[in-house]
Scaffold this motif. Structure first.
Motif, PDB file in Angstrom:
ATOM      1  N   ASN A  73       0.867  -1.185   0.000  1.00 56.79           N
ATOM      2  CA  ASN A  73       0.000   0.000   0.000  1.00 56.79           C
ATOM      3  C   ASN A  73       0.901   1.230   0.000  1.00 56.79           C
ATOM      4  O   ASN A  73       2.132   1.107  -0.050  1.00 56.79           O
ATOM      5  CB  ASN A  73      -0.975  -0.048   1.192  1.00 56.79           C
ATOM      6  CG  ASN A  73      -0.240  -0.131   2.528  1.00 56.79           C
ATOM      7  OD1 ASN A  73       0.792   0.511   2.712  1.00 56.79           O
ATOM      8  ND2 ASN A  73      -0.783  -0.925   3.446  1.00 56.79           N
ATOM      9  N   SER A  81       1.920   3.174   2.149  1.00 56.12           N
ATOM     10  CA  SER A  81       2.966   3.349   3.169  1.00 56.12           C
ATOM     11  C   SER A  81       4.024   2.246   3.168  1.00 56.12           C
ATOM     12  O   SER A  81       5.057   2.410   3.817  1.00 56.12           O
ATOM     13  CB  SER A  81       2.360   3.541   4.560  1.00 56.12           C
ATOM     14  OG  SER A  81       1.319   2.638   4.769  1.00 56.12           O
ATOM     15  N   THR A  82       3.804   1.158   2.431  1.00 58.35           N
ATOM     16  CA  THR A  82       4.830   0.095   2.434  1.00 58.35           C
ATOM     17  C   THR A  82       5.571  -0.041   1.097  1.00 58.35           C
ATOM     18  O   THR A  82       6.612  -0.699   1.031  1.00 58.35           O
ATOM     19  CB  THR A  82       4.198  -1.275   2.750  1.00 58.35           C
ATOM     20  OG1 THR A  82       3.188  -1.558   1.764  1.00 58.35           O
ATOM     21  CG2 THR A  82       3.578  -1.295   4.130  1.00 58.35           C
ATOM     22  N   THR A  89       5.665  -7.059   5.237  1.00 54.24           N
ATOM     23  CA  THR A  89       4.784  -8.200   5.545  1.00 54.24           C
ATOM     24  C   THR A  89       3.452  -8.031   4.829  1.00 54.24           C
ATOM     25  O   THR A  89       3.090  -6.928   4.403  1.00 54.24           O
ATOM     26  CB  THR A  89       4.527  -8.298   7.057  1.00 54.24           C
ATOM     27  OG1 THR A  89       4.007  -7.029   7.464  1.00 54.24           O
ATOM     28  CG2 THR A  89       5.792  -8.628   7.817  1.00 54.24           C
ATOM     29  N   GLY A  90       2.742  -9.155   4.714  1.00 57.28           N
ATOM     30  CA  GLY A  90       1.421  -9.082   4.087  1.00 57.28           C
ATOM     31  C   GLY A  90       1.384  -9.670   2.690  1.00 57.28           C
ATOM     32  O   GLY A  90       0.349  -9.667   2.043  1.00 57.28           O
TER      33      GLY A  90
END
Ligand SMILES: Cc1cc2nc3c(=O)[nH]c(=O)nc-3n(C[C@H](O)[C@H](O)[C@H](O)COP(=O)(O)OP(=O)(O)OC[C@H]3O[C@@H](n4cnc5c(N)ncnc54)[C@H](O)[C@@H]3O)c2cc1C
Ligand SMILES: *[C@@H]1O[C@H](CO)[C@@H](O)[C@H](O)[C@H]1NC(C)=O
Ligand SMILES: *[C@@H]1O[C@H](CO)[C@@H](O)[C@H](O)[C@H]1NC(C)=O
Ligand SMILES: *[C@@H]1O[C@H](CO)[C@@H](O)[C@H](O)[C@H]1NC(C)=O
Ligand SMILES: *[C@@H]1O[C@H](CO)[C@@H](O)[C@H](O)[C@H]1NC(C)=O
Ligand SMILES: *[C@@H]1O[C@H](CO)[C@@H](O)[C@H](O)[C@H]1NC(C)=O
Length: 493
Positions: A242, A244-245, A303-304
């Protein structure tokens, strides 16, 4: 009223002139025994259809050679009558440069010449200039168990692709398509047929491997091959980035691509689904070996993410799998599309440039919901990439020092208009990424031709520091610009 009348008279005159010119060039061709498409015939209609329907052009004539002599006689007719000549191989130029990128050219339609043979003793494949990638891959694999690295679209023509690069899922391992070129037979602007190899006309071969649409018409390819691998692993990761990542994600990818990526790992990041970026790739080895080789990247990604179940494939299964078709043995063009595309060749994508890329991706691109768009970020260079192992000056392809090849693509599903107001979408994305970068850090890829770049800008972005040498070569081999198109290299002695 007067103005309208004059315009009308003018257009009648130019239509009449075009008809006369067509009759004269058709006669020159038929007198020489060269097959031509008759205007209005099914063959004409097929051959005049562009891949990018946004950019249709009307040729003065279309010759359809079956032999090198036919290509040579086509060039001689164009030269004699002062009509510009454009070779068309698979016809997949994003800018319709197979038509010359403007009306009025003699188009040399090469796609009836698609034979492929292989000499095992010499390890040399001889390929006719209008063969399509999927056909070349099929014949080499099915008949000889051999392979060449190249792009994924089965309908793309060998010539356009090999003349300007040719990047695909085996390029980190084995190099660009043009790295497989041993030698070529070329019809020059003066009508001569010559060989270009490391020992004969080697300057011409240098130009052909990277800027090849400028110097003549390649009539035959001699290509090296490698043994088709039996065990490959197709892998995929859904990244879940997203706003922010994503910058941290890009920086993790860059670190891996620069330092830790084994040569056998080939991959790219792409988003075909508005905000759902993923990794797709091909590993030279088993799924277990791939997991070991890829773990250092997975360990550093935000992560994710989800890793899909890897698939084991042989060579031709991998080619088919990444084509998005069931069969790649093509001798006809791909279905047309209505689109605009741009590209970037980048030494890296980190810091402010990465932040700008990500902000535009999430704030602007993801809100473009009325049509299909994608980006692809290919891991092109890096320490272990076979592309980067060849010296930058060994061929005219200038981007060997670039880590990434990025493509931006924007398509409308109707075949009618691409609104002028929509160009700003991709222009804006590229501008925001390049704004903080010094010019030496980026360029663009001639095989993803951006029709809206001026000639000077295109020459600079496609060829970079190799441009002066290419301009000299152009002055030597095509000083009168018989093979002109709007972004062709300008001759400079
Ligand atoms: C669906 C799709 C997928 C693609 N995927 C990839 C990919 O994975 N990797 C990648 O690197 N690229 C990819 N491309 C880009 C592709 O490599 C270029 O569009 C390529 O230039 C097309 O070659 P062509 O022969 O089909 O095109 P054409 O339009 O026939 O030719 C392109 C240019 O080469 C010139 N030319 C053609 N034949 C000759 C000849 N014999 N001698 C001299 N000049 C010649 C033409 O005049 C024109 O300037 C893709 C394109 C499409 C449409
Ligand atoms: C391709 O090969 C076949 C079989 O040898 C031959 O009949 C045909 O004429 C060739 N086509 C061209 C365009 O050379
Ligand atoms: C990963 O899988 C889980 C469970 O199916 C799902 O909820 C999640 O959205 C997936 N994430 C990504 C990035 O695909
Ligand atoms: C972005 O993704 C990270 C990692 O999955 C998650 O922790 C964070 O909450 C997400 N941020 C937003 C704004 O969705
Ligand atoms: C950051 O990107 C630039 C290109 O803009 C590149 O030259 C540099 O090596 C990159 N830095 C890192 C740490 O990867
Ligand atoms: C556009 O043209 C292609 C090929 O002719 C066709 O397959 C497709 O259906 C057309 N799309 C529309 C929306 O007309």
């Amino acid at each position: 009223m007067r103005v309208a009348t004059l315009l009308f008279a003018g257009s009648i005159a130019s239509i009449t002139e075009a008809l006369v010119t067509r009759a004269v060039i058709d006669k020159c061709l038929t007198d020489a025994g060269v097959p031509v498409d008759i205007k209005g015939s099914d063959d004409w209609d097929r051959d005049v259809a562009p891949f990018n329907v946004r950019l249709p052009y009307l040729p003065t004539a279309i010759s359809v050679p079956l032999t090198t002599k036919h290509i040579q006689d086509s060039v001689k007719c164009g030269k004699k009558l002062g009509i510009k000549v454009s070779a068309k191989s698979g016809g997949h130029s994003y800018a319709s440069f197979g038509f010359g990128g403007e009306n009025g050219h003699l188009v040399v339609e090469l796609d009836r010449m698609y034979n492929v043979t292989y000499d095992a003793g010499k390890n040399i494949a001889t390929v006719q200039p209008g063969a399509r990638l999927g056909h070349v891959a099929t014949v080499l694999y099915e008949t000889y168990g051999r392979a060449i690295s190249h792009g994924t679209c089965p309908g793309v023509g060998i010539s356009g692709h090999f003349l300007h690069g040719g990047f695909g899922f085996s390029s980190h391992m084995h190099g660009l398509a043009l790295d497989f070129v041993d030698s070529v037979t070329v019809v020059l602007a003066d009508g001569r047929v010559v060989e270009a190899s490391s020992t004969e006309n080697s300057d011409l071969l240098w130009g052909i491997k990277g800027a090849g649409s400028n110097f003549g018409i390649v009539a035959s390819w001699k290509l090296r091959t490698f043994e088709a691998p039996k065990v490959l692993t197709r892998f995929g990761v859904s990244l879940g980035w997203n706003k922010s990542t994503a910058v941290a994600g890009l920086e993790a990818v860059e670190k891996y691509a620069k330092n830790d990526q084994p040569r056998e790992v080939n991959f790219r990041i792409g988003d075909y689904n508005k905000g759902q970026p993923g990794i797709e790739g091909l590993y030279y080895g088993t799924p277990e070996q791939w997991r070991k080789a890829f773990q250092p990247l997975l360990d550093t990604l935000p992560t994710g993410y989800n890793v899909s179940e890897p698939q084991t494939l042989n060579w031709i299964q991998a080619v088919i799998s990444y084509s998005n078709y069931d069969n790649v043995d093509w001798t006809t063009p791909s279905p047309p599309e209505n689109f605009y595309a741009k590209s970037l060749a980048l030494k890296g994508l980190n810091g402010t440039a990465a932040q700008n890329f990500v902000d535009y991706y999430f704030d602007v691109a993801n809100n473009v919901v009325d049509r299909f768009w994608f980006f692809q970020l290919d891991i092109h260079g890096g320490k272990t990439s076979q592309i980067a192992k060849v010296a930058v000056d060994a061929t005219s392809y200038v981007h060997r020092d670039k880590l990434y090849l990025v493509q931006f693509y924007d398509r409308y599903e109707n075949n009618e208009t691409y609104p002028a107001t929509s160009f700003g979408f991709l222009d804006g994305w590229v501008d925001t990424v390049t704004k903080p970068l010094p010019k030496s850090e980026w360029g663009s890829y001639a095989n993803y031709a951006d029709a809206r770049l001026s000639r000077a800008v295109a020459e600079d972005q496609y060829y970079g520091k190799h441009l002066p040498k290419l301009q000299k070569l152009k002055a030597k081999y095509d000083p009168k610009q018989l093979f002109y198109y709007p972004q062709s290299v300008e001759p400079k002695a």
